[in-house]
Design an enzyme around this catalytic site. Structure first.
Site, mmCIF file in Angstrom:
data_model
loop_
_atom_site.group_PDB
_atom_site.id
_atom_site.type_symbol
_atom_site.label_atom_id
_atom_site.label_comp_id
_atom_site.label_asym_id
_atom_site.label_seq_id
_atom_site.Cartn_x
_atom_site.Cartn_y
_atom_site.Cartn_z
ATOM 1 N N HIS A 121 0.816 -1.222 0.000
ATOM 2 C CA HIS A 121 0.000 0.000 0.000
ATOM 3 C C HIS A 121 0.851 1.274 0.000
ATOM 4 O O HIS A 121 0.366 2.341 0.342
ATOM 5 C CB HIS A 121 -0.944 -0.009 1.208
ATOM 6 C CG HIS A 121 -1.902 -1.158 1.193
ATOM 7 N ND1 HIS A 121 -2.262 -1.876 2.316
ATOM 8 C CD2 HIS A 121 -2.555 -1.757 0.155
ATOM 9 C CE1 HIS A 121 -3.101 -2.838 1.978
ATOM 10 N NE2 HIS A 121 -3.293 -2.787 0.673
ATOM 11 N N SER A 166 -5.603 -9.222 10.148
ATOM 12 C CA SER A 166 -6.873 -9.951 10.129
ATOM 13 C C SER A 166 -7.280 -10.262 8.695
ATOM 14 O O SER A 166 -8.238 -10.977 8.453
ATOM 15 C CB SER A 166 -7.968 -9.117 10.801
ATOM 16 O OG SER A 166 -8.128 -7.888 10.106
#
Length: 292
Positions: free
Chosen positions: A141, A242
């Site tokens: 990112h 997660s």
């Protein structure tokens, strides 16, 4: 070495039990059996360096506040959204940029040096893997330490932009209310109103952090590159994520398709729990250093 001796900052780390000796043994076997390990890290590896994440139960940004990160379209479209973003980022930058890698980052760097880690992909934008010395790495990112112009593509360091901000806003002052995961702080609209934002020095275009904002997507070129590194690997370890964001989750799906063994080290549930070979509920900085 000072980093490895430093005690972790657990303000933003969810409560969890110490590593179970059986789990340590299982992860040890998993890592020992791997020859070309593909590692993906998320915000949960950086929380022990004092950087909050978004989703951790009780301590993540979403649990503590109703604030949400800036959306890509809003940043591009709205001058006031950019002014708000950069004012908050300007105040938060000195603290955010001073965060240091913790034991987990250093362990992964050492595994790379030993030839155990084939490739590291981080979803984090905090540069902590770079500070630790990792080189076989993709910042999925992007990274907040770089800034680029949306018009001409010119890149500058975020530290350099801080000097431009200071020059344009010599008398502007603001008290921050808490730090967010991407290095900004919380300010009121009143505080932000008079903050001046510089344009690109080369063409006058809009400056944006070299980061994939929410609502934007990772370039196809980068995705293909990571898929190639995964294809060369023989197992996958997910540490501190997660995997709720699809841009990272897609690589776990690809690993499952290739029938690679997958180990997950994360406090709390993840999207991989139902198909991972191994799920460990410990702090990254506590468990990873135990693996030889």
């Amino acid at each position: 070495h000072s980093v490895s001796r430093a005690s972790p900052n657990l303000t933003f780390v969810p409560a969890c039990l110490p590593p179970d000796p059986v789990e340590v043994e299982e992860l040890q076997r998993f890592v020992s059996d791997s020859k070309r390990l593909f590692v993906m890290t998320g915000a949960g590896i950086s929380t022990e360096s004092g950087i909050p994440d978004y989703r951790s139960e009780g301590v993540g940004l979403y649990a503590r506040t109703d604030r949400r990160p800036v959306q890509h379209a809003e940043f591009v479209r709205s001058a006031s959204a950019r002014q708000r973003y950069w004012a908050r980022n300007f105040v938060g930058w000195p603290q955010f940029s001073s965060h240091q890698p913790n034991k987990a980052h250093l362990v992964l760097r050492d595994w790379e040096k030993l030839g155990k880690l084939h490739w590291l992909v981080t979803q984090n934008v905090d540069a902590l893997h770079t500070k630790a010395g990792s080189q076989r790495m993709t910042e999925l990112h992007g990274c907040t330490h770089r800034v680029f112009c949306l018009a001409c593509g010119d890149q500058i360091l975020r530290s350099e932009l801080q000097e431009h901000f200071e020059a344009l806003n010599p008398t502007w002052k603001a008290e921050a209310f808490g730090v967010a995961p991407d290095g900004d702080v919380f300010l009121t609209d009143e505080q932000v109103r008079n903050f001046q934002v510089p344009a690109c020095r080369k063409c006058g275009g809009i400056l944006k952090p070299d980061v994939t904002f929410f609502g934007d997507s990772v370039s196809q070129e980068k995705v293909s590159f990571v898929h190639q590194r995964l294809a060369e690997s023989d197992s996958m370890l997910v540490a501190g994520s997660s995997m709720q964001v699809y841009s990272g989750y897609r690589f776990a799906l690809a690993a499952r398709e290739k029938k690679l063994p997958i180990a997950v080290l994360n406090i709390g549930p993840t999207r991989l729990d139902h198909f991972a070979s191994l799920k460990l509920n410990s702090r990254c900085g506590e468990l990873l250093p135990l693996i030889v």
